[in-house]
Scaffold this active site. Structure first.
Site, PDB file in Angstrom:
ATOM      1  CG  HIS A   8      -0.729  -1.033   9.411  1.00  0.00           C
ATOM      2  ND1 HIS A   8      -2.241  -1.602  10.249  1.00  0.00           N
ATOM      3  CD2 HIS A   8      -0.215   0.278  10.627  1.00  0.00           C
ATOM      4  CE1 HIS A   8      -2.853  -0.750  11.301  1.00  0.00           C
ATOM      5  NE2 HIS A   8      -1.383  -0.225  11.299  1.00  0.00           N
ATOM      6  CD  GLU A   9       2.876   2.284  11.808  1.00  0.00           C
ATOM      7  OE1 GLU A   9       2.443   3.355  11.675  1.00  0.00           O
ATOM      8  OE2 GLU A   9       2.391   1.156  12.054  1.00  0.00           O
ATOM      9  CG  HIS A  12      -1.811   4.777  10.487  1.00  0.00           C
ATOM     10  ND1 HIS A  12      -3.544   4.518  10.738  1.00  0.00           N
ATOM     11  CD2 HIS A  12      -1.012   3.529  10.881  1.00  0.00           C
ATOM     12  CE1 HIS A  12      -3.297   4.252  11.455  1.00  0.00           C
ATOM     13  NE2 HIS A  12      -2.126   3.454  11.253  1.00  0.00           N
ATOM     14  CD  GLU A  15      -4.851   1.406  14.027  1.00  0.00           C
ATOM     15  OE1 GLU A  15      -3.843   0.534  13.916  1.00  0.00           O
ATOM     16  OE2 GLU A  15      -4.051   2.460  14.782  1.00  0.00           O
TER      17      GLU A  15
END
Ligand SMILES: [Zn+2]
Length: 290
Positions: free
Chosen positions: A163-164, A167, A220
């Site tokens: 997820h990070e 980004h 997100e």
């Protein structure tokens, strides 16, 4: 948010010898123009559905932002080291995270061609904070709080790392900063990027802004889905994305960890992930066999 940081150096994650990075704003500025063609992309083979990145983000040169992130990350890690909160290379939890990154990184380039040249770095900071981040350019940090309080297994921790990373790959920070600048708040920074100001100040300003950045709900969702696919391609169990956010939800009301203030967990988020698990299940099965 998902945080950011920076790293030092040309050495790979896990290397015991990471020379101190020396920031050169002017060099980054020159590189920014040369590298402007490379960008976030939508891989043809992608299983999850996300939109095109906003072209507005090009207001902030990617190389400039990555350089600023690297500087900021270096400062954060140096401060952690001074407080004896930076895990040494021999730390088993840190080694576990670096093994995860080594599995995920080979699957990043289709999402952003610049990632091929990133000097990825992974560090672990001793802190009760439930947080993790990946800054532009691949600078990752986890706080021990997120691993310990949520009792994450490898599949769940890999979902957070994916997820990070997503980004950074989708250039969400770059887009947020560009939008801020387009509305006037950052015009002085923009003019500096165009060569009208003090480049050293620009790097410091961008780095500071990275720390207070908040991603949108759309960012997100994108990070959840792209992270899910990265993890599946790296043979991490897709269903772990759901159990991860169930654990996050259970943390709600227990003092409001930083990660949750920027990552609202709840039925919608979990439902969306659950709906996307089948899309990447075949990738996971294939990766496991491979
Ligand atoms: Zn996020």
């Amino acid at each position: 948010m998902c945080f950011l940081c920076d790293l030092k150096s040309p050495a790979p994650a896990g290397s015991p010898e990471r020379p101190e990075h020396v920031w050169s704003a002017r060099r980054a500025f020159v590189l920014a123009g040369a590298a402007s063609a490379a960008a976030a992309s939508l891989p043809a083979a992608a299983q999850v559905e996300v939109g095109q990145s906003s072209s507005l983000r090009k207001l902030v040169p990617a190389a400039e932002l990555e350089g600023a992130a690297q500087q900021q990350y270096g400062q954060m890690m140096a401060e952690a080291r001074k407080k004896k909160a930076l895990a040494p290379d021999s730390d088993p939890q840190l080694q576990r995270l670096r093994r995860m990154a080594n599995r995920l990184i080979p699957h990043t380039a289709p999402w952003n061609s610049r990632a091929r040249g990133w000097q990825w770095e992974v560090n672990l900071i001793a802190s009760d904070e439930v947080n993790a981040f990946c800054m532009p350019g691949g600078k990752i940090a986890f706080y021990t709080g997120i691993l310990d309080k949520l009792k994450l297994d490898d599949d769940e921790a890999a979902m957070i790392m994916g997820h990070e990373m997503a980004h950074a790959l989708r250039e969400h920070a770059r887009e947020r900063l560009a939008k801020t600048q387009a509305t006037g708040a950052g015009l002085s920074i923009l003019s500096s990027l165009l060569g009208l100001g003090q480049l050293g100040d620009v790097a410091a300003n961008l780095g500071t802004q990275l720390l207070s950045l908040k991603f949108s709900r759309e960012d997100e969702t994108e990070a959840d889905l792209v992270g899910l696919e990265l993890a599946a391609r790296s043979a991490y169990k897709p269903q772990a994305s759901v159990s991860l956010w169930e654990k996050m939800t259970a943390q709600n009301g227990k003092g409001g960890p930083a990660f949750l203030s920027t990552h609202p967990s709840g039925p919608n988020r979990i439902r969306e992930l659950q709906a996307n698990v089948p899309k990447v299940q075949a990738l996971y099965e294939a990766a496991r066999k491979g």
